[in-house]
Design a protein around this motif. Structure first.
Motif, PDB file in Angstrom:
ATOM      1  N   THR A 563      57.817   6.287  12.889  1.00 29.38           N
ATOM      2  CA  THR A 563      58.348   7.327  13.782  1.00 29.38           C
ATOM      3  C   THR A 563      59.655   6.866  14.419  1.00 29.38           C
ATOM      4  OG1 THR A 563      56.100   8.076  14.256  1.00 29.38           O
ATOM      5  CG2 THR A 563      57.837   8.786  15.772  1.00 29.38           C
ATOM      6  N   LYS A 564      59.678   5.607  14.865  1.00 32.65           N
ATOM      7  CA  LYS A 564      60.906   5.061  15.442  1.00 32.65           C
ATOM      8  C   LYS A 564      62.032   5.042  14.422  1.00 32.65           C
ATOM      9  CE  LYS A 564      61.208   1.796  18.301  1.00 32.65           C
ATOM     10  NZ  LYS A 564      61.242   0.495  19.002  1.00 32.65           N
ATOM     11  N   LEU A 565      61.675   4.712  13.183  1.00 29.62           N
ATOM     12  CA  LEU A 565      62.692   4.653  12.135  1.00 29.62           C
ATOM     13  C   LEU A 565      63.255   6.041  11.849  1.00 29.62           C
ATOM     14  CD1 LEU A 565      64.154   2.906  10.013  1.00 29.62           C
ATOM     15  CD2 LEU A 565      62.250   3.376   8.450  1.00 29.62           C
ATOM     16  N   GLY A 568      65.575   7.312  14.541  1.00 25.23           N
ATOM     17  CA  GLY A 568      66.787   6.515  14.681  1.00 25.23           C
ATOM     18  C   GLY A 568      66.788   5.535  15.820  1.00 25.23           C
ATOM     19  N   SER A 569      65.630   5.174  16.349  1.00 21.85           N
ATOM     20  CA  SER A 569      65.566   4.178  17.416  1.00 21.85           C
ATOM     21  C   SER A 569      65.937   2.811  16.864  1.00 21.85           C
ATOM     22  CB  SER A 569      64.160   4.128  18.016  1.00 21.85           C
ATOM     23  OG  SER A 569      63.832   5.359  18.621  1.00 21.85           O
TER      24      SER A 569
END
Length: 657
Positions: A563-565, A568-569
């Motif tokens: 989800t972070k990937l 764009g985190s």
């Protein structure tokens, strides 16, 4: 022949015949030649002649007696044993006729408290296959009477005593063996219960799960519950990385084991066709533990009736708990054959299947022992194949596991996944382990044992809720080997989550119990076992359980990082490493599971393979939930046996229509 007896009228309509004299050898020889009687049968004719007075009272003809003698000759038994299983006469009528012939009293009932008991001698009597039983009774008279359930030798001796001194007739009582046996069982209940509950812990205390954790294990567990939360609070990222690496190693070990079984090419196995049963085939004991199984009793009796084995050398023990009145009533509603006995286990702790099996084992006489579950339908030739394998195999071959086939795979998604697991285990994993001479984790049913070996290793652990897995490991530690059979046992798998969850929880709890017991002294376990089997045991018991426990952590972490990937985190090196580790672990875990089961599916089973692929992630989360529930149960109620309910196939079909 059916397991349930057919009712016969007490009045006999058989026509009495004139019997040849026992002192006329030529007549016996001519009769034997005339009827084509074998040499063995001819040798039994003197025994028939000795039973002549009793048989005449029962109206049994000479021709019928010769037929019984022929069966005794072909089975390697005696005339009396074959007569009792032939259904030509009831047990009560036979022993009443013996009493009438001797001129002594026949006693229909025996009060258990009237028996003069010496526990050591009488526990041995309960195991005897022959019928020469004798006990002494308390009496207010001058001479205490003796109760006899006699064999031929005993009848001969009793006749001599009565002819020598007619007063002896006043002290002799004839009783049916079943009646005397039940009286002895009642008196010896405390002794048998103590042996069943404490036998293993007294014989091999270090192999018993009666104590959940040893001293150092309890200390380590306590230290871990303190250190882990502190480490997560103080060094969260480093601790998470260490946990992921540990979980990955466990996952990898399970994956490697599965893939080795997938890559193994099994040699062509010819269909087992056991030869005809010879007269030297041994007594075989069949144990069936029942609890709250009234619905399946009729189908169970039908399934057991199809077993191909001489009835005079077969003993079936239907083992019921004392407070399970419904199941006992369902069994007793069917008149049972002479070789079937209902064993009532007194209420005592722990309330487990292995304790019930240990209780019944003391009452059996078979050279070989097999256990079945209530819902099982064993192949009729399974006993014959097992005996042939034991006879032709090495002395250290202690156990043979028959494959289990799930027959209701199409009933639901859970039944489909359960059948898929069973196919992978019994058609590929266990045969592969056998081919490599590695330890086998036994299934909970259809285990065939050499009785002498089973007793040598302490039999079943009454405190272990997966007694099969524990016994498989214990056999390996004692230097014995386990093999597999080809003739299967059919059974139904769980069809809904409420049925599946308690069973799988019990399995995980038992695997953890088994690992903790045998890892009390790791160095000793290492020295006891072949080194490859040591590592296999670590994977099968600790690896499978712990990988199920960490699986949710890997999935949740992978989803969070993905989800972070996607959004764009920023990603750290540690997070990137964790994502790769988790993704690879999950993908390879699912793939190895699917490939192993796919390798053994039959053509008719492959049509549902796509459903297995879709349902695998959900099923693995179910396994993880069951594993965590097992840890909770291990702490709160380590010896609780969670019952798996079974329904008769006929009822299941009605509900599905």
């Amino acid at each position: 022949m059916a397991v349930a007896e057919q009712h016969h009228s007490g009045e006999t309509s058989r026509r009495k015949q004139n019997w040849p004299s026992a002192t006329h050898p030529r007549l016996k020889a001519e009769q034997a030649n005339e009827n084509g009687i074998s040499l063995f049968t001819a040798l039994l004719l003197p025994e028939i002649a000795e039973w002549n007075p009793v048989l005449e009272r029962l109206g049994i003809t000479f021709e019928t007696a010769v037929w019984v003698a022929s069966r005794a000759a072909s089975h390697g038994t005696n005339f009396q044993t074959e007569l009792m299983v032939s259904r030509l006469v009831t047990e009560q009528d036979f022993y009443r006729a013996i009493a009438d012939d001797l001129g002594v009293l026949f006693q229909e009932k025996v009060a258990p408290n009237d028996i003069i008991l010496h526990e050591k001698d009488h526990t041995a009597l309960l195991r005897r296959q022959d019928r020469g039983l004798c006990v002494r009774m308390e009496s207010r008279d001058a001479g205490a009477p003796f109760l006899f359930a006699p064999d031929l030798a005993s009848v001969r001796r009793l006749r001599e005593l009565c002819e020598k001194d007619p007063q002896n007739r006043q002290r002799i009582r004839i009783v049916a063996p079943t009646v005397l046996r039940q009286a002895l069982l009642w008196r010896l209940r405390p002794v048998l219960t103590e042996k069943a509950t404490s036998g293993l812990s007294k014989l091999y205390a270090d192999c018993s799960a009666k104590i959940v954790l040893s001293g150092w294990q309890a200390y380590a567990a306590g230290a871990l519950t303190i250190i882990l939360p502190v480490a997560l609070f103080a060094f969260f990222h480093e601790t998470m990385l260490a946990l992921h690496i540990l979980g990955s190693l466990l996952f990898l070990a399970c994956i490697v084991l599965r893939m080795m079984a997938v890559w193994w090419v099994p040699p062509p196995v010819p269909v087992a066709r056991p030869g005809p049963l010879s007269r030297d085939c041994p007594v075989y004991s069949v144990l069936v533990a029942l609890y709250q199984e009234a619905d399946v009793v009729p189908e169970l009796l039908v399934g057991l009736s199809k077993i191909v084995w001489p009835r005079s050398k077969l003993e079936i023990k239907l083992i019921c708990e004392e407070d399970d009145a419904e199941t006992i009533a369902a069994i007793t509603a069917h008149p049972l054959r002479d070789f079937v006995e209902v064993v009532i286990v007194p209420k005592s702790m722990p309330r487990t299947k292995p304790k019930a099996l240990d209780y019944a084992l003391s009452l059996t006489s078979g050279e070989f022992v097999v256990l079945y579950d209530a819902e099982d339908h064993p192949h009729p030739l399974q006993l014959a194949e097992a005996w042939q394998r034991f006879r032709d195999g090495p002395a250290e071959l202690a156990c043979l596991q028959a494959p289990l086939e799930v027959t209701n795979r199409s009933a639901s998604g859970i039944a489909l996944m359960f059948a898929f697991e069973y196919a992978a285990l019994f058609r590929r994993t266990l045969p592969w382990l056998e081919s490599k001479r590695l330890m086998l984790p036994l299934g909970g049913t259809s285990n065939h044992f050499r009785r002498s070996v089973l007793e040598d290793v302490g039999a079943w652990d009454p405190h272990n809720v997966t007694e099969d897995a524990d016994l498989g490991l214990r056999l390996s530690r004692f230097g014995y080997s386990t093999g597999t059979l080809t003739y299967p046992t059919q059974e139904d798998g769980p069809e809904d989550f409420r049925t599946w969850l308690p069973q799988r929880t019990r399995w995980f709890k038992g695997w953890l119990q088994t690992w903790l017991v045998h890892m009390r002294n790791p160095a000793e376990l290492w020295s006891d076992m072949e080194k490859r089997s040591f590592f296999v045991a670590q994977i099968l018991f600790a690896g499978m359980a712990f990988s199920a426990l960490v699986h949710p952590m890997l999935v949740v972490t992978a989803i969070w990082l993905m989800t972070k990937l996607i959004i764009g985190s920023p990603f750290s090196v540690l997070q990137s490493s964790l994502l790769v580790i988790d993704a690879v672990n999950i993908a390879l875990g699912y793939l190895s599971f699917i490939l192993l089961g796919r390798a053994v599916l039959r053509k008719t089973e492959k049509k549902d393979f796509w459903k297995v692929c879709l349902f695998t992630p959900v099923y693995w989360m179910m396994l993880s939930f069951a594993a965590w529930r097992a840890v909770f149960k291990l702490i709160r109620s380590p010896h609780e046996w969670e019952k798996t309910p079974h329904r008769a196939r006929s009822l299941r079909r009605m509900n599905s229509q």
